[in-house]
Enzyme design. Structure first.
Site, mmCIF file in Angstrom:
data_model
loop_
_atom_site.group_PDB
_atom_site.id
_atom_site.type_symbol
_atom_site.label_atom_id
_atom_site.label_comp_id
_atom_site.label_asym_id
_atom_site.label_seq_id
_atom_site.Cartn_x
_atom_site.Cartn_y
_atom_site.Cartn_z
ATOM 1 N N LYS A 17 20.399 6.378 -24.031
ATOM 2 C CA LYS A 17 21.060 5.415 -23.118
ATOM 3 C C LYS A 17 21.570 6.491 -22.472
ATOM 4 C CE LYS A 17 25.385 5.866 -23.087
ATOM 5 N NZ LYS A 17 26.958 5.853 -23.751
ATOM 6 N N PRO A 115 19.388 11.841 -32.267
ATOM 7 C CA PRO A 115 20.508 12.708 -32.901
ATOM 8 C C PRO A 115 22.537 12.061 -32.752
ATOM 9 C CG PRO A 115 20.385 13.880 -30.781
ATOM 10 C CD PRO A 115 19.348 12.953 -31.120
ATOM 11 N N ALA A 117 25.941 10.340 -33.152
ATOM 12 C CA ALA A 117 27.752 10.699 -32.166
ATOM 13 C C ALA A 117 27.288 11.376 -31.182
ATOM 14 C CB ALA A 117 28.703 10.934 -33.559
ATOM 15 N N GLY A 119 26.432 10.834 -27.414
ATOM 16 C CA GLY A 119 26.846 10.269 -26.494
ATOM 17 C C GLY A 119 25.131 9.522 -25.043
ATOM 18 N N ILE A 120 24.626 9.455 -26.065
ATOM 19 C CA ILE A 120 23.658 8.361 -25.793
ATOM 20 C C ILE A 120 22.596 7.177 -26.283
ATOM 21 C CG2 ILE A 120 22.229 10.092 -24.626
ATOM 22 C CD1 ILE A 120 21.155 10.590 -26.932
ATOM 23 N N GLY A 121 24.085 6.187 -26.717
ATOM 24 C CA GLY A 121 24.112 4.957 -27.665
ATOM 25 C C GLY A 121 23.280 4.775 -28.361
ATOM 26 N N GLY A 123 22.484 3.989 -32.108
ATOM 27 C CA GLY A 123 23.501 2.452 -32.635
ATOM 28 C C GLY A 123 23.422 1.751 -32.063
ATOM 29 N N SER A 124 24.362 2.056 -31.010
ATOM 30 C CA SER A 124 23.857 0.133 -30.011
ATOM 31 C C SER A 124 22.957 -0.202 -30.010
ATOM 32 C CB SER A 124 24.938 0.513 -28.513
ATOM 33 O OG SER A 124 26.244 1.218 -29.129
ATOM 34 N N ALA A 125 21.725 0.884 -29.459
ATOM 35 C CA ALA A 125 20.556 0.627 -29.315
ATOM 36 C C ALA A 125 19.764 0.087 -30.736
ATOM 37 C CB ALA A 125 19.555 1.241 -28.443
ATOM 38 N N ASP A 156 28.997 -1.851 -26.436
ATOM 39 C CA ASP A 156 27.593 -1.072 -25.810
ATOM 40 C C ASP A 156 27.124 -2.053 -26.058
ATOM 41 O OD1 ASP A 156 29.724 0.623 -24.694
ATOM 42 O OD2 ASP A 156 28.577 2.090 -25.940
HETATM 43 O O1 C5P Z 1 32.754 2.384 -27.653
HETATM 44 P P1 C5P Z 1 32.916 2.772 -28.982
HETATM 45 O O2 C5P Z 1 32.906 2.536 -30.490
HETATM 46 O O3 C5P Z 1 31.777 4.159 -29.005
HETATM 47 O O4 C5P Z 1 34.070 3.521 -28.262
HETATM 48 C C1 C5P Z 1 34.967 4.410 -29.611
HETATM 49 C C2 C5P Z 1 36.264 4.932 -29.863
HETATM 50 O O5 C5P Z 1 36.190 5.732 -28.098
HETATM 51 C C3 C5P Z 1 37.234 3.867 -29.347
HETATM 52 O O6 C5P Z 1 37.761 3.269 -30.437
HETATM 53 C C4 C5P Z 1 38.650 3.905 -28.092
HETATM 54 O O7 C5P Z 1 39.157 5.436 -28.863
HETATM 55 C C5 C5P Z 1 37.906 4.525 -27.387
HETATM 56 N N1 C5P Z 1 37.180 4.190 -26.487
HETATM 57 C C6 C5P Z 1 37.703 4.319 -24.932
HETATM 58 N N2 C5P Z 1 37.897 3.100 -24.412
HETATM 59 C C7 C5P Z 1 36.390 2.790 -23.679
HETATM 60 C C8 C5P Z 1 35.348 2.750 -24.888
HETATM 61 C C9 C5P Z 1 35.877 3.892 -26.043
HETATM 62 O O8 C5P Z 1 39.065 4.355 -25.498
HETATM 63 N N3 C5P Z 1 36.617 2.266 -23.074
#
Ligand code: C5P
Length: 339
Positions: A17, A115, A117, A119-121, A123-125, A156
């Site tokens: 992503k 890679p 953690a 920023g390109i998603g 795990g979600s993909a 996500d």
């Molecule tokens: O969505 P993800 O699991 O990657 O989010 C990790 C952390 O990022 C959340 O636990 C939260 O601390 C922060 N987050 C946020 N607002 C969002 C998405 C993520 O503060 N809309």
């Protein structure tokens, strides 16, 4: 739909992503941030394979291979059980079981090319891809609502179910499709430094920033005046639109990992680069290029200059114009030979 049989296997891509823009527009009482983001996916990603097995001990057996398998602890059974791919498979199996349908044992292979953690998603993909594969194997009459299931696993994940360009609002749950009807050549570069999303949000000073305006989104609609003209003219409009937008997490991420600034500068220096920005909460950054060949040349150059960085030249997946009601033009693929 033909079911996958024992002895057969099926593989699909879990597409990376890119947040083309990411505006943080507020913060809820519970600490979660309100976002307004334009997202698209690339044709490069992780690869997920499933093989039904007749004589396995476990319902789900996950193996992780590929260049980033190490980052996921591929040899640690606890980490494998806790991986989002295993959890997604188990949650789907539970739903199908509730409908009284038996699930066969399955061997899942995750080829981790993205890679972690970063920023390109990835795990979600991966979770979305395994849901799509397993619903084909197990689902049939018992297929649950995939969006409901995906959202239970992570905010996500629903947007990764079809890999089309989208606008994401709320905390990530409000999803609408955008008319980005062109495949754009991009370069992804990561300095091989992971970054924790909560830390980046915590380092963000201003939480109440302007959202993306509807006027700005007009630049993503393919205008009739450009029909029959070169796709590059449309990419110019997209780049102009994106130049007026931001990633509000970029500065806080740079304050934590200053190398991100070097990554963006290196991408920007490459011939043909039209725009360079960080994706998500970092540390992966992307460059938009005029031509695929320029993105590939930039990848080779950056790999030579920074042997410890990861990079890949790829293309974005365009909107499904068959479904679009506003644009009736043909799908537009980038073809270097026409430019
Ligand atoms: O969505 P993800 O699991 O990657 O989010 C990790 C952390 O990022 C959340 O636990 C939260 O601390 C922060 N987050 C946020 N607002 C969002 C998405 C993520 O503060 N809309």
């Amino acid at each position: 739909m033909n079911k996958i049989k024992p002895g057969e296997k099926k593989t699909i891509t879990a597409h990376a992503k890119i947040n083309l823009a990411l505006h943080v527009t507020g913060q809820r009482q519970d600490g979660y941030h309100l976002l307004d983001s334009l997202v698209c996916f690339t044709d490069f990603g992780d690869r997920l394979t499933i093989k039904p097995v007749e004589n396995g001990l476990d319902l789900v057996k996950l193996d992780i291979v590929g260049p980033f398998a190490d980052s996921l602890g591929y040899q640690d059974q606890e980490k494998i059980k806790d991986n989002l791919v295993t959890r997604a498979a188990m949650v789907l199996a539970e739903e199908i079981d509730k409908a009284g349908v038996a699930c066969c044992n399955v061997h899942i292979i995750l080829e981790k090319n993205l890679p972690v953690a970063s920023g390109i998603g990835g795990g979600s993909a991966d979770a979305a891809a395994v849901l799509l594969l397993l619903v084909e194997l197990w689902g049939g009459e018992a297929t649950p609502d995939m969006n409901d299931l995906a959202i239970k696993l992570g905010a996500d994940i629903p947007m990764c179910l079809d890999s089309r360009p989208k606008r994401i609002r709320g905390t990530g749950e409000l999803i609408s499709e955008i008319d980005l009807a062109v495949s754009i050549p991009v370069l992804l570069v990561n300095p091989n430094i992971p970054l924790s999303t909560p830390e980046v949000f915590a380092a963000l000073g201003s939480k109440n920033n302007p959202p993306i305006s509807e006027n700005e989104l007009v630049g993503f609609e393919f205008p009739d005046s450009l029909v029959n003209s070169n796709e590059a003219a449309f990419v110019d409009r997209v780049v102009d639109t994106l130049s007026a937008l931001r990633n509000d997490l970029q500065d806080p991420a740079v304050s934590l990992v200053p190398e991100i600034r070097d990554v963006i500068a290196s991408i920007r220096q490459q011939p043909g680069c039209r725009l360079a920005r960080m994706s998500g909460s970092g540390t992966t950054c992307f460059g938009i290029f005029g031509k695929k060949s320029q993105a590939r040349a930039a990848m080779i150059q950056i790999k030579e200059q920074h042997r410890d960085w990861w990079s890949i030249a790829c293309s974005t997946i365009m909107a499904d114009t068959q479904k679009s009601s506003t644009n009736h033009h043909d799908q537009r693929h980038f073809d270097d030979s026409k430019q």
